[in-house]
Design a protein around this motif. Structure first.
Motif, PDB file in Angstrom:
ATOM      1  N   ALA A   1     -71.366  23.232   5.197  1.00  0.00           N
ATOM      2  CA  ALA A   1     -69.911  23.155   5.106  1.00  0.00           C
ATOM      3  C   ALA A   1     -69.348  24.561   5.257  1.00  0.00           C
ATOM      4  O   ALA A   1     -69.687  25.464   4.484  1.00  0.00           O
ATOM      5  N   GLN A   2     -68.507  24.739   6.265  1.00  0.00           N
ATOM      6  CA  GLN A   2     -67.930  26.052   6.536  1.00  0.00           C
ATOM      7  C   GLN A   2     -66.626  26.229   5.759  1.00  0.00           C
ATOM      8  O   GLN A   2     -65.796  25.326   5.705  1.00  0.00           O
ATOM      9  N   ARG A   3     -66.472  27.402   5.186  1.00  0.00           N
ATOM     10  CA  ARG A   3     -65.232  27.700   4.467  1.00  0.00           C
ATOM     11  C   ARG A   3     -64.163  28.138   5.462  1.00  0.00           C
ATOM     12  O   ARG A   3     -64.452  28.837   6.438  1.00  0.00           O
ATOM     13  N   PHE A   4     -62.929  27.711   5.223  1.00  0.00           N
ATOM     14  CA  PHE A   4     -61.838  28.063   6.124  1.00  0.00           C
ATOM     15  C   PHE A   4     -60.585  28.359   5.312  1.00  0.00           C
ATOM     16  O   PHE A   4     -60.473  27.984   4.134  1.00  0.00           O
ATOM     17  N   ALA A   5     -59.646  29.014   5.936  1.00  0.00           N
ATOM     18  CA  ALA A   5     -58.346  29.278   5.323  1.00  0.00           C
ATOM     19  C   ALA A   5     -57.326  28.333   5.943  1.00  0.00           C
ATOM     20  O   ALA A   5     -57.390  28.016   7.129  1.00  0.00           O
ATOM     21  N   GLY A   6     -56.397  27.852   5.142  1.00  0.00           N
ATOM     22  CA  GLY A   6     -55.398  26.927   5.649  1.00  0.00           C
ATOM     23  C   GLY A   6     -55.509  25.572   4.988  1.00  0.00           C
ATOM     24  O   GLY A   6     -56.275  25.378   4.033  1.00  0.00           O
ATOM     25  N   ASP A   7     -54.741  24.622   5.514  1.00  0.00           N
ATOM     26  CA  ASP A   7     -54.683  23.297   4.900  1.00  0.00           C
ATOM     27  C   ASP A   7     -55.687  22.307   5.467  1.00  0.00           C
ATOM     28  O   ASP A   7     -56.093  21.369   4.776  1.00  0.00           O
ATOM     29  N   ALA A   8     -56.067  22.479   6.737  1.00  0.00           N
ATOM     30  CA  ALA A   8     -56.954  21.508   7.378  1.00  0.00           C
ATOM     31  C   ALA A   8     -57.954  22.224   8.277  1.00  0.00           C
ATOM     32  O   ALA A   8     -57.614  23.219   8.932  1.00  0.00           O
ATOM     33  N   PRO A   9     -59.193  21.753   8.332  1.00  0.00           N
ATOM     34  CA  PRO A   9     -60.205  22.392   9.189  1.00  0.00           C
ATOM     35  C   PRO A   9     -59.913  22.161  10.665  1.00  0.00           C
ATOM     36  O   PRO A   9     -59.305  21.156  11.047  1.00  0.00           O
ATOM     37  N   GLN A  10     -60.382  23.081  11.498  1.00  0.00           N
ATOM     38  CA  GLN A  10     -60.195  22.967  12.947  1.00  0.00           C
ATOM     39  C   GLN A  10     -61.402  22.328  13.630  1.00  0.00           C
ATOM     40  O   GLN A  10     -61.349  22.008  14.815  1.00  0.00           O
ATOM     41  N   TRP A  11     -62.478  22.175  12.899  1.00  0.00           N
ATOM     42  CA  TRP A  11     -63.701  21.535  13.388  1.00  0.00           C
ATOM     43  C   TRP A  11     -64.221  22.184  14.668  1.00  0.00           C
ATOM     44  O   TRP A  11     -64.513  21.513  15.664  1.00  0.00           O
ATOM     45  N   LYS A  12     -64.381  23.490  14.627  1.00  0.00           N
ATOM     46  CA  LYS A  12     -64.919  24.209  15.778  1.00  0.00           C
ATOM     47  C   LYS A  12     -66.443  24.296  15.747  1.00  0.00           C
ATOM     48  O   LYS A  12     -67.069  24.669  16.738  1.00  0.00           O
ATOM     49  N   ASP A  13     -67.038  23.983  14.605  1.00  0.00           N
ATOM     50  CA  ASP A  13     -68.490  24.067  14.488  1.00  0.00           C
ATOM     51  C   ASP A  13     -69.157  22.833  15.081  1.00  0.00           C
ATOM     52  O   ASP A  13     -68.531  21.785  15.271  1.00  0.00           O
ATOM     53  N   LYS A  14     -70.455  22.941  15.340  1.00  0.00           N
ATOM     54  CA  LYS A  14     -71.202  21.836  15.923  1.00  0.00           C
ATOM     55  C   LYS A  14     -71.362  20.699  14.919  1.00  0.00           C
ATOM     56  O   LYS A  14     -71.360  20.905  13.712  1.00  0.00           O
ATOM     57  N   TRP A  15     -71.542  19.507  15.459  1.00  0.00           N
ATOM     58  CA  TRP A  15     -71.860  18.353  14.629  1.00  0.00           C
ATOM     59  C   TRP A  15     -73.284  18.485  14.090  1.00  0.00           C
ATOM     60  O   TRP A  15     -74.156  19.050  14.742  1.00  0.00           O
ATOM     61  N   SER A  16     -73.517  17.919  12.932  1.00  0.00           N
ATOM     62  CA  SER A  16     -74.876  17.711  12.435  1.00  0.00           C
ATOM     63  C   SER A  16     -75.259  16.277  12.771  1.00  0.00           C
ATOM     64  O   SER A  16     -74.536  15.336  12.421  1.00  0.00           O
ATOM     65  N   ASP A  17     -76.368  16.108  13.476  1.00  0.00           N
ATOM     66  CA  ASP A  17     -76.802  14.779  13.904  1.00  0.00           C
ATOM     67  C   ASP A  17     -77.702  14.153  12.846  1.00  0.00           C
ATOM     68  O   ASP A  17     -78.680  14.758  12.394  1.00  0.00           O
ATOM     69  N   VAL A  18     -77.361  12.935  12.460  1.00  0.00           N
ATOM     70  CA  VAL A  18     -78.125  12.194  11.454  1.00  0.00           C
ATOM     71  C   VAL A  18     -78.553  10.870  12.072  1.00  0.00           C
ATOM     72  O   VAL A  18     -77.720  10.146  12.623  1.00  0.00           O
ATOM     73  N   GLU A  19     -79.824  10.562  11.999  1.00  0.00           N
ATOM     74  CA  GLU A  19     -80.311   9.291  12.538  1.00  0.00           C
ATOM     75  C   GLU A  19     -80.349   8.252  11.425  1.00  0.00           C
ATOM     76  O   GLU A  19     -81.003   8.440  10.402  1.00  0.00           O
ATOM     77  N   LEU A  20     -79.627   7.166  11.629  1.00  0.00           N
ATOM     78  CA  LEU A  20     -79.598   6.071  10.670  1.00  0.00           C
ATOM     79  C   LEU A  20     -80.572   4.981  11.111  1.00  0.00           C
ATOM     80  O   LEU A  20     -80.822   4.810  12.303  1.00  0.00           O
ATOM     81  N   PHE A  21     -81.081   4.218  10.159  1.00  0.00           N
ATOM     82  CA  PHE A  21     -82.037   3.165  10.489  1.00  0.00           C
ATOM     83  C   PHE A  21     -81.814   1.949   9.598  1.00  0.00           C
ATOM     84  O   PHE A  21     -81.247   2.050   8.500  1.00  0.00           O
ATOM     85  N   TYR A  22     -82.262   0.804  10.088  1.00  0.00           N
ATOM     86  CA  TYR A  22     -82.197  -0.430   9.305  1.00  0.00           C
ATOM     87  C   TYR A  22     -83.304  -0.392   8.255  1.00  0.00           C
ATOM     88  O   TYR A  22     -84.485  -0.277   8.596  1.00  0.00           O
ATOM     89  N   PRO A  23     -82.970  -0.489   6.951  1.00  0.00           N
ATOM     90  CA  PRO A  23     -83.980  -0.273   5.904  1.00  0.00           C
ATOM     91  C   PRO A  23     -84.800  -1.491   5.520  1.00  0.00           C
ATOM     92  O   PRO A  23     -85.805  -1.357   4.814  1.00  0.00           O
ATOM     93  N   GLY A  24     -84.382  -2.693   5.948  1.00  0.00           N
ATOM     94  CA  GLY A  24     -85.127  -3.886   5.559  1.00  0.00           C
ATOM     95  C   GLY A  24     -85.054  -4.141   4.062  1.00  0.00           C
ATOM     96  O   GLY A  24     -84.090  -3.776   3.393  1.00  0.00           O
ATOM     97  N   GLN A  25     -86.096  -4.760   3.523  1.00  0.00           N
ATOM     98  CA  GLN A  25     -86.133  -5.085   2.095  1.00  0.00           C
ATOM     99  C   GLN A  25     -87.203  -4.235   1.403  1.00  0.00           C
ATOM    100  O   GLN A  25     -88.345  -4.664   1.229  1.00  0.00           O
ATOM    101  N   VAL A  26     -86.825  -3.038   1.044  1.00  0.00           N
ATOM    102  CA  VAL A  26     -87.711  -2.123   0.331  1.00  0.00           C
ATOM    103  C   VAL A  26     -86.983  -1.667  -0.925  1.00  0.00           C
ATOM    104  O   VAL A  26     -85.892  -1.098  -0.829  1.00  0.00           O
ATOM    105  N   ASP A  27     -87.553  -1.925  -2.089  1.00  0.00           N
ATOM    106  CA  ASP A  27     -86.890  -1.507  -3.325  1.00  0.00           C
ATOM    107  C   ASP A  27     -87.746  -0.493  -4.083  1.00  0.00           C
ATOM    108  O   ASP A  27     -88.925  -0.277  -3.787  1.00  0.00           O
ATOM    109  N   TRP A  28     -87.130   0.148  -5.065  1.00  0.00           N
ATOM    110  CA  TRP A  28     -87.791   1.208  -5.824  1.00  0.00           C
ATOM    111  C   TRP A  28     -88.995   0.698  -6.617  1.00  0.00           C
ATOM    112  O   TRP A  28     -90.038   1.368  -6.639  1.00  0.00           O
TER     113      TRP A  28
END
Length: 477
Positions: free
Chosen positions: A376-403
């Motif tokens: 998370a980049q720190r910025f000055a002002g009210d809203a970020p400009q989103w100039k940094d690169k995206w972080s890519d996250v791969e999501l997957f179907y988890p099925g039926q696996v419990d703790w």
């Protein structure tokens, strides 16, 4: 006698060989992985989905931006439809995709500050306890409603996500800790902060649901952004559209079902803008009203807002959520600080799915102005400009696996969990997307393996008998 045995040997060998082949044919002809709604099983065609994340913060606020693909925007949840003088509910949750498209799109993020140390190693797996709703084997509605804490006090009727230490026995969903222990755990920070954006029940009023995972998936203190539009006594809606403003008192069922209603239109009922339901308003078959009403949230549940607009365009949702770094609600929210290190995990619902039919991520590290999987980049002002690169996250179907299963003898990696080794030490998303499905069909796969073993033994026996007879007939070979 010897000749009789020889004469019988070949037929026996042929019978064993034919039996082995037939056994293989009938037990392997169709496979075991298939949709089975009666067992709450529906396997998505696509097992992984990409999610992009950005994070930023200023002196007072935290911002997260999410972007993920969706074929079309799922902006409706359940509705009530007028049919032959009665209002009937459409859009109840089902295994897989709801056939009329009536389950809203969602993005969720679990967040921890280190108070739940296992979360950084195992992510959402940690929160899937025994008896959880929509698994093939789950606690019944009657059992949960009768439970003194989950049912009587919290008014729940299903087992939801929870943390292991909120139970005295992780294998028993009903073994909830005494209330004084639960209170002490919460004060010690033993909970996950859940940011939960919903395309129908929060986005139209630029808000996100704000929840917590402790002994269950609970709402923060206060009032949520969604209420009920159903009068159970009169068996009719409570509100309808204000025709003088919108030009219509109800939506048309065909337009809802066929996805013809724009996200820029008034497709939701907001308290203060909608009007009281009039049963004598001349309703006709196909008139449709949302079963949920929207309202301004209050208290801790009002902490997370949508910055700008949560929008779907060109096949992608783009949603930015914001919240104060310090909400002043330490029993509901994780307080965020400059240079802090945190753990996060994500999930999305799309294609009209609800319940456990979502895509999830492995845990990721989050650094505010410091290193992490997501920075998370720190910025000055009210809203970020989103100039940094995206972080890519791969999501997957988890099925039926419990703790409980992951910590049992059935799981070869249970020893590694006891040693505190992270899931990523031994597994990748490419593996987990298949393991989850295998867990849904564990009994069938085991039975298939046994049939395969028997077929193999029969074929080997047939070959052995035939070879033995051949050698006896040709002793000089």
């Amino acid at each position: 006698m010897s000749n009789q045995l020889r004469r019988k040997g070949i037929p026996v060998a042929l019978a064993l060989f034919a039996g082995g082949l037939l056994l293989s044919w009938f037990t392997h002809g169709t496979g075991v992985v298939h949709d089975d709604p009666k067992r709450n099983i529906s396997i998505p065609k696509q097992l992984t989905v990409p999610l992009q994340v950005q994070a930023a913060y200023n002196d007072t606020n935290m911002f997260f931006r999410y972007r993920w693909p969706a074929e079309k925007p799922g902006i409706f949840h359940d509705v009530v439809k007028f049919e032959d003088g009665k209002w009937i509910t459409k859009g109840k949750g089902v295994p897989g995709s709801e056939p009329d498209g009536l389950q809203e799109d969602r993005v969720a993020m679990m967040l921890d500050d280190g108070s739940v140390p296992e979360f950084a190693r195992y992510g959402g797996y940690l929160a899937i306890g025994a008896g959880i709703d929509t698994f093939t084997k789950h606690a019944s509605k009657e059992e949960v409603e009768a439970h003194p804490h989950l049912g009587k006090k919290l008014k729940g009727d299903v087992v939801t996500k929870s943390l292991p230490e909120t139970r005295t026995d992780i294998n028993n969903w009903a073994s909830v800790q005494p209330e004084e222990i639960l209170k002490a755990q919460r004060e010690a920070g033993y909970f996950l902060d859940l940011w939960h954006w919903r395309a129908h029940r929060s986005n139209p009023i630029n808000m996100s649901d704000d929840q917590v995972i402790a002994e269950g998936r609970l709402g923060d203190a206060g009032k949520s952004s969604a209420g009920s539009n159903w009068d159970s006594e009169k068996k009719q809606p409570k509100l309808m559209f204000n025709a003088t403003v919108t030009g219509y008192k109800a939506l048309k069922w065909d337009d809802v079902k066929q996805g013809k209603i724009s996200q820029d239109s008034t497709y939701f009922l907001r308290e203060g803008e909608a009007v009281p339901f009039d049963p004598a308003a001349g309703w006709v078959n196909g008139d449709t009203l949302p079963k949920r009403t929207l309202r301004t949230p209050e208290g801790s549940m009002a902490d997370i807002a949508v910055q700008g607009k949560g929008r779907w365009a060109d096949g992608y949702w783009d949603v930015t959520l914001s919240r104060k770094l310090n909400t002043g609600h330490p029993l509901d929210d994780k307080i965020l600080k400059d240079q802090g290190a945190y753990a996060v995990a994500f999930a999305i619902h799309r294609n009209a799915t609800g319940g456990r039919w979502h895509y999830v991520s492995l845990p990721a590290s989050l650094g505010l102005g410091r290193s992490g999987d997501i920075v998370a980049q720190r910025f000055a002002g009210d809203a970020p400009q989103w100039k940094d690169k995206w972080s890519d996250v791969e999501l997957f179907y988890p099925g039926q696996v419990d703790w409980p299963q992951l910590n049992s003898k059935k799981h070869a990696g249970a020893e590694f969990i006891r040693k505190g080794q992270p899931v990523t030490t031994h597994h990748s998303v490419a593996q987990l997307k298949h393991y989850g499905i295998e867990a849904e069909f564990a009994d069938e796969i085991r039975r298939q393996w046994l049939w395969t073993l028997l077929a193999g033994i029969a074929l080997i026996a047939a070959f052995g008998i035939a070879l033995n007879q051949l050698l006896k007939r040709n002793p000089g070979v």
